[in-house]
Design an enzyme around this catalytic site. Structure first.
Site, PDB file in Angstrom:
ATOM      1  N   ALA A  46       0.796  -1.231   0.000  1.00 20.35           N
ATOM      2  CA  ALA A  46       0.000   0.000   0.000  1.00 20.35           C
ATOM      3  C   ALA A  46       0.835   1.291   0.000  1.00 20.35           C
ATOM      4  CB  ALA A  46      -0.980  -0.043   1.166  1.00 20.35           C
ATOM      5  N   ARG A  78      -5.318  -0.062  -8.994  1.00 22.87           N
ATOM      6  CA  ARG A  78      -5.609  -1.006  -7.903  1.00 22.87           C
ATOM      7  C   ARG A  78      -6.571  -0.316  -6.930  1.00 22.87           C
ATOM      8  NH1 ARG A  78      -1.024  -4.565  -5.328  1.00 22.87           N
ATOM      9  NH2 ARG A  78      -2.779  -6.028  -5.247  1.00 22.87           N
ATOM     10  N   ASN A 126      -6.573  -6.379   4.264  1.00 27.71           N
ATOM     11  CA  ASN A 126      -5.163  -6.718   3.995  1.00 27.71           C
ATOM     12  C   ASN A 126      -5.161  -7.959   3.104  1.00 27.71           C
ATOM     13  OD1 ASN A 126      -2.310  -6.215   4.448  1.00 27.71           O
ATOM     14  ND2 ASN A 126      -2.287  -8.112   5.623  1.00 27.71           N
ATOM     15  N   GLN A 139       4.028 -13.526  -1.930  1.00 28.94           N
ATOM     16  CA  GLN A 139       4.797 -12.369  -1.443  1.00 28.94           C
ATOM     17  C   GLN A 139       5.583 -12.720  -0.174  1.00 28.94           C
ATOM     18  OE1 GLN A 139       1.637 -12.231  -2.525  1.00 28.94           O
ATOM     19  NE2 GLN A 139       1.108 -10.246  -3.373  1.00 28.94           N
ATOM     20  N   ASP A 173      -4.094  -2.491   3.914  1.00 25.22           N
ATOM     21  CA  ASP A 173      -4.303  -1.699   2.694  1.00 25.22           C
ATOM     22  C   ASP A 173      -5.338  -0.606   2.902  1.00 25.22           C
ATOM     23  OD1 ASP A 173      -3.042  -4.284   1.654  1.00 25.22           O
ATOM     24  OD2 ASP A 173      -2.952  -2.883  -0.035  1.00 25.22           O
TER      25      ASP A 173
HETATM   26  O1  MRU Z   1      -1.124  -7.298  -3.404  1.00 21.28           O
HETATM   27  P1  MRU Z   1      -0.021  -6.659  -2.607  1.00 21.28           P
HETATM   28  O2  MRU Z   1       1.252  -7.448  -2.632  1.00 21.28           O
HETATM   29  O3  MRU Z   1       0.170  -5.202  -2.953  1.00 21.28           O
HETATM   30  O4  MRU Z   1      -0.582  -6.708  -1.110  1.00 21.28           O
HETATM   31  C1  MRU Z   1       0.146  -6.087  -0.110  1.00 21.28           C
HETATM   32  C2  MRU Z   1      -0.406  -6.298   1.247  1.00 21.28           C
HETATM   33  O5  MRU Z   1      -1.458  -6.851   1.433  1.00 21.28           O
HETATM   34  C3  MRU Z   1       0.353  -5.677   2.373  1.00 21.28           C
HETATM   35  O6  MRU Z   1       0.184  -6.413   3.542  1.00 21.28           O
HETATM   36  C4  MRU Z   1      -0.194  -4.264   2.613  1.00 21.28           C
HETATM   37  O7  MRU Z   1      -0.183  -3.523   1.422  1.00 21.28           O
HETATM   38  C5  MRU Z   1       0.570  -3.542   3.637  1.00 21.28           C
HETATM   39  S1  MRU Z   1       2.147  -3.073   3.020  1.00 21.28           S
HETATM   40  C6  MRU Z   1       3.032  -2.229   4.163  1.00 21.28           C
END
Ligand code: MRU
Length: 348
Positions: free
Chosen positions: A49, A90, A248, A197, A238
């Site tokens: 995010a 997004r 999240n 991830q 997020d």
């Molecule tokens: O789809 P992504 O990889 O962008 O998802 C990210 C997450 O869900 C993280 O936990 C969230 O963005 C917090 S990042 C500090």
């Protein structure tokens, strides 16, 4: 500890770590085209995010530099069109629209009287958002580290580390700071299906910093708790609704349920800008649905039968009642979040 710069502004160009190539290779994408940057956000070359917030603001600045308008009115409409394009890449992380809207406010500032003044101000704003993110992640780390004890086992999901922010992370910032303070922390990283991830990014960045990390399948998290290996769970966010419901990465909600069952505190770490006061509850948070291909295969290799239907929400919503505390750059908030979250005077 030196931390990798996830995204940077370099002489009118954006340079970012291509996270789709990690952990195999550390390569960068460099562009002066806001549309290409939008593609990077969609493809998750830049993700997390706070990092996509920085990317959004930089995309707005790139659009202003690219647009050859000489009048401020023409430039404004050019930039607004590009901003709408970037904001649509997004939907769940509020940080993206937060950063883009903050940049767009420059357009209405009478201090920027010429098109070039607007361009300069948009570049300066994008760099300011990046620099602020670097500082606020350190503050999240400082506030959150007090919640961790020497010897703790900490489970995390997805990647809320340096790679998800300008450089230091949110959930992982808490761990980095605790380790810098001399605490011994053992991290359990969920692999985080479907795009891994946790396996690809969290395991990689923690190992780069010499932090003890054990990778587990998402479905093994409850078993790790049942065996007493996990003292705390910390995840990023997020978007957080006004009542403290947290969106999240998909798989966060079952983790919170398992933590509740095992008496493990479930913490959320995020910049204050991840709070969306305009939404009363998590039900109003838009949840991104991604391609079925992400579930039916990985890395170009098909793992499910041709033609099978797939359900692929990228995020879930954890109800506030499962969250022990929300760790932000302005302090730690405890339930009832509906009453505490908007008291921004917190500092502990
Ligand atoms: O789809 P992504 O990889 O962008 O998802 C990210 C997450 O869900 C993280 O936990 C969230 O963005 C917090 S990042 C500090």
């Amino acid at each position: 500890m030196d931390h990798i710069r996830t995204i940077e502004w370099r002489d009118g160009r954006v340079r970012l770590v291509d996270q789709t190539r990690l952990p195999g290779e550390l390569v960068h994408v460099e562009t002066d085209d806001f549309r290409r940057l939008g593609e990077s956000i969609k493809r998750l070359e830049v993700r997390g995010a706070p990092a996509i917030g920085v990317a959004g603001a930089m995309g707005v600045a790139l659009a202003a530099l690219e647009c050859d308008a000489t009048s401020t009115d023409e430039l404004r409409s050019c930039v607004r069109e590009a901003a709408a394009h970037l904001a649509a890449t997004r939907p769940t992380a509020v940080n993206l629209t937060w950063a883009i809207d903050r940049s767009l406010r420059i357009l209405d500032d009478p201090a920027n009287a010429t098109a070039d003044a607007v361009r300069d101000a948009l570049v300066a704003e994008a760099i300011a958002i990046l620099e602020e993110d670097r500082l606020l992640c350190r503050a999240i780390g400082r506030h959150g580290a007090a919640l961790l004890a020497d010897g703790d086992g900490v489970l995390t999901h997805c990647n809320a580390g340096g790679l998800a922010t300008a450089e230091y992370g949110t959930a992982l910032a808490v761990i980095y700071t605790a380790v810098e303070e001399g605490k011994k922390i053992r991290v359990f990283a969920d692999e985080t299906r479907p795009l891994l991830q946790g396996a690809r990014l969290t395991a990689w960045e923690l190992m780069e910093h010499g932090i003890d990390v054990t990778l587990l399948c998402d479905s093994a998290a409850a078993s790790a708790m049942a065996r007493g290996l996990v003292d705390k769970v910390i995840v990023g966010a997020d978007r957080i609704a006004g009542n403290g419901d947290v969106a999240n990465k998909i798989g966060t909600y079952p983790l919170a349920l398992a933590a509740k069952r095992h008496g493990v505190p479930f913490y959320v770490a995020a910049p204050y800008s991840t709070l969306d006061a305009s939404l009363a509850t998590g039900e109003e948070i838009p949840i991104e649905e991604r391609s079925a291909d992400e579930v039916t295969g990985f890395g170009g290799c098909r793992t499910a039968p041709e033609g099978v239907a797939a359900f692929n929400p990228a995020f879930d919503v954890t109800p506030a009642e499962l969250v022990a505390a929300i760790i932000t750059d302005v302090g730690v908030f405890e339930p009832p979040f509906g009453e505490t979250l908007f008291r921004k005077d917190r500092s502990s």
